[in-house]
Design a protein around this motif. Sequence first.
Motif, PDB file in Angstrom:
ATOM      1  N   VAL A 112       0.847  -1.204   0.000  1.00 58.19           N
ATOM      2  CA  VAL A 112       0.000   0.000   0.000  1.00 58.19           C
ATOM      3  C   VAL A 112       0.881   1.252   0.000  1.00 58.19           C
ATOM      4  O   VAL A 112       0.605   2.226  -0.715  1.00 58.19           O
ATOM      5  N   LEU A 113       1.949   1.226   0.794  1.00 56.37           N
ATOM      6  CA  LEU A 113       2.865   2.366   0.833  1.00 56.37           C
ATOM      7  C   LEU A 113       3.508   2.598  -0.532  1.00 56.37           C
ATOM      8  O   LEU A 113       3.568   3.731  -1.009  1.00 56.37           O
ATOM      9  N   PHE A 114       3.967   1.528  -1.188  1.00 54.71           N
ATOM     10  CA  PHE A 114       4.555   1.668  -2.518  1.00 54.71           C
ATOM     11  C   PHE A 114       3.542   2.236  -3.512  1.00 54.71           C
ATOM     12  O   PHE A 114       3.874   3.097  -4.322  1.00 54.71           O
ATOM     13  N   ALA A 115       2.317   1.734  -3.460  1.00 55.80           N
ATOM     14  CA  ALA A 115       1.285   2.224  -4.376  1.00 55.80           C
ATOM     15  C   ALA A 115       1.010   3.705  -4.126  1.00 55.80           C
ATOM     16  O   ALA A 115       0.916   4.503  -5.075  1.00 55.80           O
ATOM     17  N   PHE A 116       0.916   4.095  -2.866  1.00 57.77           N
ATOM     18  CA  PHE A 116       0.653   5.487  -2.508  1.00 57.77           C
ATOM     19  C   PHE A 116       1.786   6.389  -2.989  1.00 57.77           C
ATOM     20  O   PHE A 116       1.556   7.427  -3.607  1.00 57.77           O
ATOM     21  N   LEU A 117       3.036   5.968  -2.721  1.00 59.55           N
ATOM     22  CA  LEU A 117       4.188   6.757  -3.158  1.00 59.55           C
ATOM     23  C   LEU A 117       4.257   6.822  -4.686  1.00 59.55           C
ATOM     24  O   LEU A 117       4.603   7.861  -5.254  1.00 59.55           O
ATOM     25  N   GLY A 118       3.927   5.723  -5.342  1.00 63.30           N
ATOM     26  CA  GLY A 118       3.939   5.712  -6.798  1.00 63.30           C
ATOM     27  C   GLY A 118       2.921   6.677  -7.388  1.00 63.30           C
ATOM     28  O   GLY A 118       3.234   7.429  -8.324  1.00 63.30           O
ATOM     29  N   LEU A 120       1.677   9.328  -5.881  1.00 63.89           N
ATOM     30  CA  LEU A 120       2.146  10.680  -5.587  1.00 63.89           C
ATOM     31  C   LEU A 120       3.243  11.109  -6.566  1.00 63.89           C
ATOM     32  O   LEU A 120       3.252  12.254  -7.037  1.00 63.89           O
ATOM     33  N   ARG A 121       4.160  10.197  -6.896  1.00 64.63           N
ATOM     34  CA  ARG A 121       5.222  10.526  -7.849  1.00 64.63           C
ATOM     35  C   ARG A 121       4.642  10.799  -9.239  1.00 64.63           C
ATOM     36  O   ARG A 121       5.102  11.705  -9.944  1.00 64.63           O
ATOM     37  N   LEU A 122       3.651  10.013  -9.631  1.00 67.01           N
ATOM     38  CA  LEU A 122       3.036  10.233 -10.943  1.00 67.01           C
ATOM     39  C   LEU A 122       2.321  11.586 -11.000  1.00 67.01           C
ATOM     40  O   LEU A 122       2.452  12.327 -11.980  1.00 67.01           O
ATOM     41  N   VAL A 123       1.595  11.926  -9.949  1.00 67.20           N
ATOM     42  CA  VAL A 123       0.919  13.222  -9.899  1.00 67.20           C
ATOM     43  C   VAL A 123       1.945  14.348  -9.956  1.00 67.20           C
ATOM     44  O   VAL A 123       1.792  15.319 -10.708  1.00 67.20           O
ATOM     45  N   GLY A 139       8.644   7.638 -14.303  1.00 67.72           N
ATOM     46  CA  GLY A 139       9.143   6.268 -14.345  1.00 67.72           C
ATOM     47  C   GLY A 139       9.285   5.663 -12.960  1.00 67.72           C
ATOM     48  O   GLY A 139       8.941   4.489 -12.741  1.00 67.72           O
ATOM     49  N   ALA A 140       9.781   6.469 -12.004  1.00 69.66           N
ATOM     50  CA  ALA A 140       9.890   5.992 -10.622  1.00 69.66           C
ATOM     51  C   ALA A 140       8.512   5.705 -10.043  1.00 69.66           C
ATOM     52  O   ALA A 140       8.317   4.734  -9.304  1.00 69.66           O
ATOM     53  N   GLY A 141       7.536   6.544 -10.407  1.00 67.06           N
ATOM     54  CA  GLY A 141       6.172   6.314  -9.928  1.00 67.06           C
ATOM     55  C   GLY A 141       5.578   5.035 -10.488  1.00 67.06           C
ATOM     56  O   GLY A 141       4.956   4.254  -9.763  1.00 67.06           O
ATOM     57  N   VAL A 142       5.774   4.808 -11.780  1.00 69.39           N
ATOM     58  CA  VAL A 142       5.286   3.579 -12.407  1.00 69.39           C
ATOM     59  C   VAL A 142       5.953   2.372 -11.770  1.00 69.39           C
ATOM     60  O   VAL A 142       5.313   1.344 -11.502  1.00 69.39           O
ATOM     61  N   MET A 143       7.272   2.474 -11.496  1.00 68.23           N
ATOM     62  CA  MET A 143       8.001   1.366 -10.873  1.00 68.23           C
ATOM     63  C   MET A 143       7.442   1.053  -9.484  1.00 68.23           C
ATOM     64  O   MET A 143       7.261  -0.114  -9.123  1.00 68.23           O
ATOM     65  N   SER A 144       7.139   2.095  -8.707  1.00 70.88           N
ATOM     66  CA  SER A 144       6.585   1.871  -7.364  1.00 70.88           C
ATOM     67  C   SER A 144       5.219   1.195  -7.435  1.00 70.88           C
ATOM     68  O   SER A 144       4.931   0.280  -6.660  1.00 70.88           O
ATOM     69  N   VAL A 145       4.381   1.652  -8.351  1.00 69.01           N
ATOM     70  CA  VAL A 145       3.053   1.039  -8.508  1.00 69.01           C
ATOM     71  C   VAL A 145       3.194  -0.406  -8.981  1.00 69.01           C
ATOM     72  O   VAL A 145       2.482  -1.305  -8.507  1.00 69.01           O
ATOM     73  N   ALA A 146       4.135  -0.661  -9.886  1.00 63.39           N
ATOM     74  CA  ALA A 146       4.351  -2.024 -10.379  1.00 63.39           C
ATOM     75  C   ALA A 146       4.849  -2.935  -9.252  1.00 63.39           C
ATOM     76  O   ALA A 146       4.409  -4.086  -9.134  1.00 63.39           O
TER      77      ALA A 146
END
Length: 195
Positions: A112-118, A120-123, A139-146
Amino acid sequence: MASSDTFGTSHRCADPTPGRTGLTVLALLMILGGMLAFFNPFAASLTVTAVAGIAFLLIGLTQLWLAFSANTDALGGRFLGSLIGVSFVLFALALLLNPVAGLITLTLAVAVLFAFLGVLRLVYAFRMRPRSGWGWIAGAGVMSVALAALIVLGLPEAAAGVLGLFLAVDLTVSGIATLALAWHKPDTHERRDGA
């Protein structure tokens, strides 16, 4: 006079940070711990769960103590403070009494933390889109969500090693950074004034 000069010189050269040898030993212990966690991520994950359980237990007990202390208005009263404290204690006991279930809970929390950070990075990336470099943030946001998706899709099996691997990476990287600091630190036996 000589004794005061000696005292003054030693006082000026005193360094409150650990010496090169101490930092090197600490770094090697961290790297060794990281390697052990890499080779047995399940045991490392259980260790993370136990440490988290102890931390939550201490937080809960402290919250209960504060709830019944003299100044309770700042914490929202005794009832609310006690409820928060009991919640922390119950969560801690759940982690400590059933560490395998605790692994799944903590691993899901990490996802959940990775998804949230991802997100936020995308936004943030799309808000800074006219500037150069926004694609790296995206790219870092997509990686965190992935990573979050991979963890969730791999549950419950992923819980056996994810936290241990994170601990292994953290210990190894911290150990390497500490070792680099030790190598760049002047030897404590060298005189700083060049005399």
